[in-house]
Design a protein around this motif. Structure first.
Motif: not given
Length: 305
Positions: A112-117, A126-131, A139-145, A162-170
């Motif tokens: 359900n995520c759309i990713t763009r750099s 830095t990425y923008e993920v729209i879920e 919902n919009k999330f910003f992820i750094t890698y 929670r110690g679990i990698l989120c689907h935005h990061s994946i």
């Protein structure tokens, strides 16, 4: 009225203050509630002290049996990956079934995520993920890698809390074609190979062969406590103790490796001796004497004219 409304919306504002702390997925009262539920199967508020001691021991035996059954299930059954991701396979090999299913849910969620750099500098992107949450809700999330250290950080802070990698990061790792996850994100606490320290606690249900080990463990804990209590009086003594601990640990690991080599060598020698014994059956002294006499008699007869 204002406080009532504020309490009703606690699930919205409380995570803002707590998400950056690691809670392993626990709520404020979840731990006590689970313990109450577990012990209520064995004792009641009307149980006597004698009944409590006896039933407490039964509780430990029940928990140990459940953990053994889980261990068997972990090592002899495999939950298939929901995707063909190499990262998912890493979690599959290490994590328990329950925790891997939680990870699987995150892998399915990246659909359900759309990713763009957004922008990239010196390997830091830095990425923008729209879920898509609902039909018309996003919902919009910003992820750094960091491509150098392979560290990823999402605005939702699911891994931090929670110690679990989120689907935005994946999603951004898949977007960047990362196929090998750094060990930082594969936590030992969720591993099916983890050594449970509470198994050293004595119980009447313990097997007789384990009792000497528990006794040795208690003696070592007692000695270690005295040493730590003395060494913690100053920074210098603490530093010396850390250095000695590291030195002793290295020596013990080296000793274990040598012992493994010796045991395998002894096993090889024993195997060869067994083979030789099978090929040359054991002869008693009496049988050997008889054969010698027969040989001598045969020689004498053969020398006679």
């Amino acid at each position: 009225m204002g406080f009532t409304k504020l309490y009703e919306d606690w699930h919205i504002w409380i995570p803002v203050y707590l998400d950056h702390h690691f809670w392993a997925g626990m709520r404020s009262t979840q731990r006590s509630e689970s313990m109450h539920l577990f012990f209520n199967k064995f004792i009641t508020r009307n149980s006597s002290l004698r009944q409590f001691v006896k039933q407490y021991d039964n509780c430990l035996a029940s928990r140990e049996q459940i953990e053994r059954e889980f261990d068997v299930a972990y090592f002899y059954t495999v939950i298939p990956c929901a995707t063909k991701s190499a990262i998912g396979a890493q979690f599959q090999h290490v994590y328990t079934h329950e925790k891997f299913m939680e990870v699987q849910a995150q892998f399915r969620g990246k659909v359900n995520c759309i990713t763009r750099s957004m922008h990239s500098t010196l390997g830091f992107t830095t990425y923008e993920v729209i879920e898509q949450v609902f039909n018309s809700t996003f919902n919009k999330f910003f992820i750094t890698y960091d491509a150098v250290s392979r560290e990823v950080k999402c605005q939702c802070l699911l891994f931090e809390s929670r110690g679990i990698l989120c689907h935005h990061s994946i999603s951004i790792l898949s977007f960047d074609r990362v196929d090998n996850m750094t060990l930082k994100y594969i936590l030992e606490r969720w591993s099916k190979n983890i050594k449970r320290r509470h198994t050293h606690i004595k119980s009447s249900q313990d097997e007789p062969l384990l009792e000497p080990r528990s006794k040795r463990f208690d003696e070592l804990v007692f000695q270690s406590h005295n040493i730590c209590e003395f060494e913690s009086e100053s920074e210098e003594l603490t530093r010396i103790l850390h250095w000695e601990f590291d030195k002793v640990m290295a020596e013990m690991q080296e000793y274990k490796e040598r012992s493994k080599g010796k045991s395998s060598l002894c096993h090889e020698k024993a195997t060869l001796s067994d083979v030789n014994e099978l090929q040359s059956p054991h002869v008693s002294k009496q049988e050997a004497g008889s054969r010698t006499d027969l040989d001598q008699t045969w020689k004498k007869r053969s020398q006679m004219p």
